[in-house]
Design an enzyme around this catalytic site. Structure first.
Site, PDB file in Angstrom:
ATOM      1  N   GLY A  79       0.601  -0.803   0.255  1.00 31.00           N
ATOM      2  CA  GLY A  79       0.110   0.064  -0.301  1.00 31.00           C
ATOM      3  C   GLY A  79       0.883   1.406   0.516  1.00 31.00           C
ATOM      4  N   SER A  80       0.552   1.783   0.887  1.00 28.66           N
ATOM      5  CA  SER A  80       1.071   3.434   0.830  1.00 28.66           C
ATOM      6  C   SER A  80       2.615   3.004   1.455  1.00 28.66           C
ATOM      7  CB  SER A  80       0.331   5.013   1.838  1.00 28.66           C
ATOM      8  OG  SER A  80      -1.557   4.262   0.928  1.00 28.66           O
TER       9      SER A  80
END
Lengths: 385, 673
Positions: free
Chosen positions: B323-324
């Site tokens: 993810g981020s």
């Protein structure tokens, strides 16, 4: 030579002291020496204790020695006169235990006398020698040459042998037949006749095989290939060979036989006592014992040859041969030369009946020796030449 | 042959004498045969029979060595050898087994099942072989048995060592456990064939098994025909297993486990300079003591059936889209490639269109104009779509590798997975498909094909913090092939080779995530005065959001079943200005990184900064002490396994000889007495 002997000796009327003086004490010494080896081995078998075997065996030997001396004092002509009755009594006893066994009292082959367990098949070994000697004493060489003349003594052999075989005790049966065969041979039976009987016996092997008990068959098969089944029936022979072989030339030392003392060796106080001895004292010890036995055998032969009467000769050779068969069968068995048949090592293995049988036998031998110059007629009476 | 009577007598005597010679010769031959046989057996074949005799007599027994302890970085015991008192019964020493068991049952607890098993085993085994009635007796129980010994004939107490994990589940996945040896484990080491021997089956116990195991001693004992030990002939002591310190701090490991509660989560906490792992927690865990003892079917089923996967070591075996948390790597790739400048801004309208596809930002209405720092702080997806598009997937992959992603970090635990960093070539090779530009965009926000393990994320963060190619380690030792421990050579840490300005700007962004006014993890700032944490949140989807769902409104995580909720991630290092510790938190299906993962990281990091295990040795009061029931055994005691089994009873240590039975038990054909 007989002409130079005093008539008194030929008549055999000796005093008790004279008889005692005539006893071959050197033979008694060698017999005792062997028995002494036996006590030591039984001491070792109990891991260095007189109990439970050595002490009792000593008592038995003492009793046996007494019995031997008593029999040695008996006039050999009396022995001859009693030969058939003795044979008859022992045969009845043998039939007795057989009948008792077959009517459901188990495979008990002895009569319990409390002190001894009397085993008729053992006594038969001596009784048969006496009876055959009696039979052939009165036989001329022409008599012996007639086949039909040999039928009664053959019945005298095979009847008890069959009973013993049925018990079943293969070892004793074989000893009875082999010992008798030697008496037949020494009485003058022609060799080819043995050939005929042997041929018939070989032909009968397949039939006899059917009569053998399973465990007897197993023993024979095991003998033929002991390594085949090392933890089963071959275990005894294999362990015996291991113990014996590992003893080497000089052995592991008294009380140091690992295989015997760790119970790998079965029956170390009875049938396999020679193995234990050979493990602890090596080949040297085994040969010394063998030499002692040979000395006793030579005495036996000498007594037989020295005897002036056929009865004495045949008794002496018969007893000597029985003794020899004990030795040979036992030692050959523990070394894996013949199947395990359960014959004790004479004078050494723990056990009362064999000891008694042997000492009675030696008593007869000694009687022949003491009365070696006695003149005996065909019926055992005194006979002027 | 026809002679007179006297002559006939003489003939008989002569014939007798002649034949006597023949008979004597025959007997002499047979006696010679006996002597020859004796010679053959006792001279020719003697060596063979001597060997066989020794094989008969001598039994070589292995003495298992005590297993090496595992301790934490400050020497707190993590895996020990506990004294294991066992009560045994010997059939031949008791007149009545049932009565003895009854008497024993009045003193200690005995289940019916135990009793039945004991009676069964006693029947099966030889009379002198002890059978275990119960293991793990308490001191109390042992004392009661000792006091009542006169009433308990045949009952003996035996002391052995058993592996114990005093902290239970807390270290389960890192340390692993020991259990009975299985067929596949056999290597030829005879120790492994001892009944009751335990071998490392997971974690460090498995990886360092050879060193921890030690080498077995031997005891040569003399046995008799039925296998009874008569005496010990010779004894060679073995080598106890080596004690192995691990880099973990037991306090942090325990605290982290506490913080995680019921979550299905991983936490890795490590030193950014040395790579030493201070805590590595996989939650939920299992009790390694239960594996040592042996699991019941029900217990095993409960472990296997649990959807929180307690048996998986998630920090190394779990793979998640980063993810981020991947955005730092993408940013550095772009900066180093020169496709962006930190001050350049990108306009975020809430989505980005590529071809006929629309790529959404997590913030529906967009972030407006954002530069790199802001994009990291607010985790703007559109910004990273844009820079990923500019730099391309292969350069992102190259940068990922520099941060330890896409390959096993090789921390030395079993079942470590490599994660996945996609490239054009990779896709061609494995899927036989061309790379689409849209996939670069998705990879730019750490979704799509990208997979990482929590350990890789922690390593990445440590490298971001230190600028060095640190590698996580769990031990300060390495094991050579033959099972000896050697100090780990201190790694020559390579700089990552990234421009300082680039690193600084990314670190600034991570600082803003936690400490900035609009940072996604601003609520998880450290409370400790003067210490700041830098980090990055991440949320990775485990399902695809369809167009129709987007139109009706994306479902909130709380509305979804647990297993469809997003994974929550957070990576962090602290102190922000002078980094020492890095951590990665992954909460499976936890929802958002800022709400589920960041608060955990905050607590753990706060504790870590407070304890500062890399620089400060704890005072005795600060050290953890073992619970009292885990009193460690003296290392000299015998080990379990030595006494197990029929042929493994050493009766005496001082070589006392047991008297032989008066009569040998061998039966034979009844002939005479």
């Amino acid at each position: 030579m007989s002409e130079f002997l005093s008539p008194r000796l030929r008549r055999g009327d000796m005093t008790f002291g004279e008889k005692l003086w005539q006893v071959s004490w050197s033979l008694v010494f060698f017999i005792s020496l062997i028995a002494g080896v036996g006590f030591l081995m039984l001491y070792s078998a109990a891991n260095g204790a007189w109990d439970p075997w050595a002490s009792r065996q000593m008592v038995r030997y003492a009793v046996g020695l007494g019995v031997m001396l008593v029999i040695a004092m008996i006039d050999v002509r009396q022995l001859m006169r009693w030969a058939y009755p003795i044979y008859g009594v022992v045969f009845v006893l043998l039939v007795g235990v057989e009948v008792r066994g077959s009517i459901g009292m188990g495979a008990q082959r002895w009569i319990d006398l409390g002190f001894f367990q009397l085993q008729p098949s053992e006594l038969m070994k001596v009784a048969l020698v006496l009876a055959l000697a009696r039979y052939f004493h009165g036989a001329s060489l022409e008599d012996v040459g007639r086949p039909f003349y040999l039928v009664p003594p053959m019945l005298m052999v095979f009847a008890p042998a069959a009973l013993v075989l049925k018990q079943p005790d293969l070892g004793t049966a074989l000893m009875l037949i082999a010992g008798s065969g030697v008496i037949f041979f020494m009485a003058g039976v022609r060799l080819w006749k043995f050939g005929v009987v042997l041929g018939l016996a070989v032909a009968a092997v397949p039939i006899a095989w059917g009569f053998l008990r399973d465990y007897q068959k197993a023993r024979v098969l095991t003998f033929l290939n002991p390594e085949n089944d090392p933890l089963g029936t071959g275990y005894h022979i294999l362990q015996s060979k291991i113990a014996l072989g590992s003893g080497g030339v000089f052995g592991k030392g008294f009380l140091q036989g690992t295989q015997s003392h760790l119970n790998f060796l079965p029956e170390r106080q009875t049938d396999f006592i020679f193995t234990m001895m050979a493990e602890e004292f090596g080949m040297a010890g085994g040969l010394v014992l063998l030499a002692l036995y040979v000395v006793v055998l030579i005495y036996g032969f000498a007594i037989a040859i020295r005897s002036r009467h056929q009865f004495g000769r045949l008794v002496a050779i018969g007893i000597t041969t029985t003794f020899f068969l004990y030795i040979f069968i036992n030692i050959a068995m523990v070394m894996g030369l013949i199947p395990v048949v359960g014959v004790p090592l004479p004078l050494i293995s723990y056990g009362g009946t064999a000891m008694l049988t042997l000492m009675i036998g030696f008593g007869c031998l000694m009687s022949v020796h003491v009365h070696r110059d006695v003149q005996m007629g065909r019926r055992g009476g005194y006979e002027e030449p | 042959m026809l002679r007179s009577s006297n002559g006939r007598q003489g003939d008989r005597a002569k014939l007798f004498s002649r034949r006597a010679i023949g008979l004597g010769a025959g007997k002499a031959t047979l006696v010679a045969a006996l002597a020859g046989r004796m010679y053959y057996l006792q001279v020719v074949e003697s060596d063979r029979y001597k060997t066989l005799a020794e094989e008969n007599r001598i039994n070589i027994r292995l003495l298992p060595p005590p297993r090496g302890r595992l301790v934490d970085r400050f020497g707190v015991p993590l895996a020990i050898n506990k004294q294991n008192f066992r009560v045994l019964i010997v059939r031949e020493q008791t007149d009545n087994v049932d009565m003895t068991l009854d008497a024993l049952g009045r003193i200690i607890d005995l289940t019916d099942r135990d009793r039945q098993r004991v009676v069964r085993e006693l029947e099966r085994k030889r009379g002198f072989v002890p059978v275990t009635v119960r293991e793990n007796l308490s001191w109390d129980e042992m004392a009661r048995i000792q006091v009542n010994a006169p009433d308990l004939p045949g009952v003996i107490i035996d002391e052995g060592l058993a592996r114990a994990y005093p902290w239970g589940e807390d270290f389960a996945h890192v340390l692993g456990y020991v259990a009975a040896v299985s067929e596949d484990d056999l290597t030829g080491d005879p120790l492994l064939e001892l009944p009751g021997f335990r071998i490392g089956k997971a974690g460090i116990e498995k990886e360092f098994d050879l060193a921890l195991r030690g080498t077995g001693g031997t005891s040569q004992v003399e046995v008799n025909a039925v296998g009874r030990v008569i005496r010990e002939l010779r004894r060679e002591e073995g080598e106890p297993g080596a004690e192995l310190p691990v880099t973990l701090d037991a306090r942090l490991q325990r605290y982290t486990t506490e913080v995680l509660g019921d979550e299905s989560a991983s936490v890795v906490l490590m030193d950014v300079h040395t790579g030493e792992v201070l805590a590595m927690v996989s939650n939920p865990a299992y009790d390694p003591n239960a594996f040592n003892r042996g699991l019941s079917h029900a217990e095993w089923q409960a472990l296997v059936g649990n959807d929180h996967a307690p048996l998986t070591n998630k920090p190394v075996g779990g793979q998640y889209a980063p993810g981020s948390t991947y955005k730092m790597v993408v940013a550095l790739a772009a900066l180093e490639a020169g496709v962006i400048k930190p001050e350049n801004t990108v306009y975020c309208p809430g989505h980005m269109t590529l071809g006929n596809q629309r790529f959404h930002c997590w913030k529906r209405w967009g972030h407006g104009n954002v530069d790199l720092v802001e994009a990291l702080a607010q985790s703007c997806d559109v910004y990273f779509y844009e820079i990923a598009k500019r730099v391309g997937i292969d350069r992102i992959a190259e940068m990922s590798h520099r941060f330890g992603l896409g390959r096993p970090v090789d921390v030395g635990l079993p079942h470590e997975r490599s994660g996945l960093v996609p490239t054009v070539a990779w896709k061609r090779a494995t899927l036989d498909q061309p790379w689409h530009k849209g996939e670069t965009l998705v990879a730019g926000i750490g979704q799509g094909y990208v997979l990482t393990t929590p350990l890789q994320l922690a390593t990445m963060t440590a490298r971001l913090a230190s600028g060095l190619a640190v590698k996580p380690v769990l031990t300060r030792h390495v094991m050579t092939k033959d099972g000896t421990l050697a100090p780990r050579p201190s790694p020559e840490l390579e700089p990552l080779g990234i421009a300082r300005q680039s690193m600084d700007i990314v670190r600034k962004g991570m600082h803003e995530v936690v400490n900035g006014a609009r940072g996604t993890a601003r609520s998880s700032a450290l409370e400790t005065e003067g210490v700041e944490m830098a980090g990055k949140t991440g949320t990775s989807q485990v399902r695809r959001i369809t167009m129709s769902e987007r139109q009706t409104g994306v479902l909130k995580n709380e509305e979804l079943p647990w297993k469809y909720r997003d994974h929550a991630l957070f990576v962090a290092y602290a102190p922000a200005e002078n980094p020492r510790y890095a951590c990665a938190v992954v909460v499976e299906h936890g929802g958002g990184g800022s709400t589920a993962a960041a608060p955990i990281a905050k607590k753990v990091m706060e504790k870590c900064v407070l304890l500062d295990p890399s620089r400060r040795h704890p005072s005795p009061e600060e050290m953890l002490t073992l619970p009292p029931e885990n009193r460690p055994a003296p290392e000299t005691a015998a080990v379990d396994g030595a006494q197990d089994g029929e042929a493994a009873v050493i009766v005496d240590d001082d070589g006392r000889t047991i008297p032989l039975p008066a009569r040998p038990p061998a039966a034979r054909n009844p002939r005479e007495t």
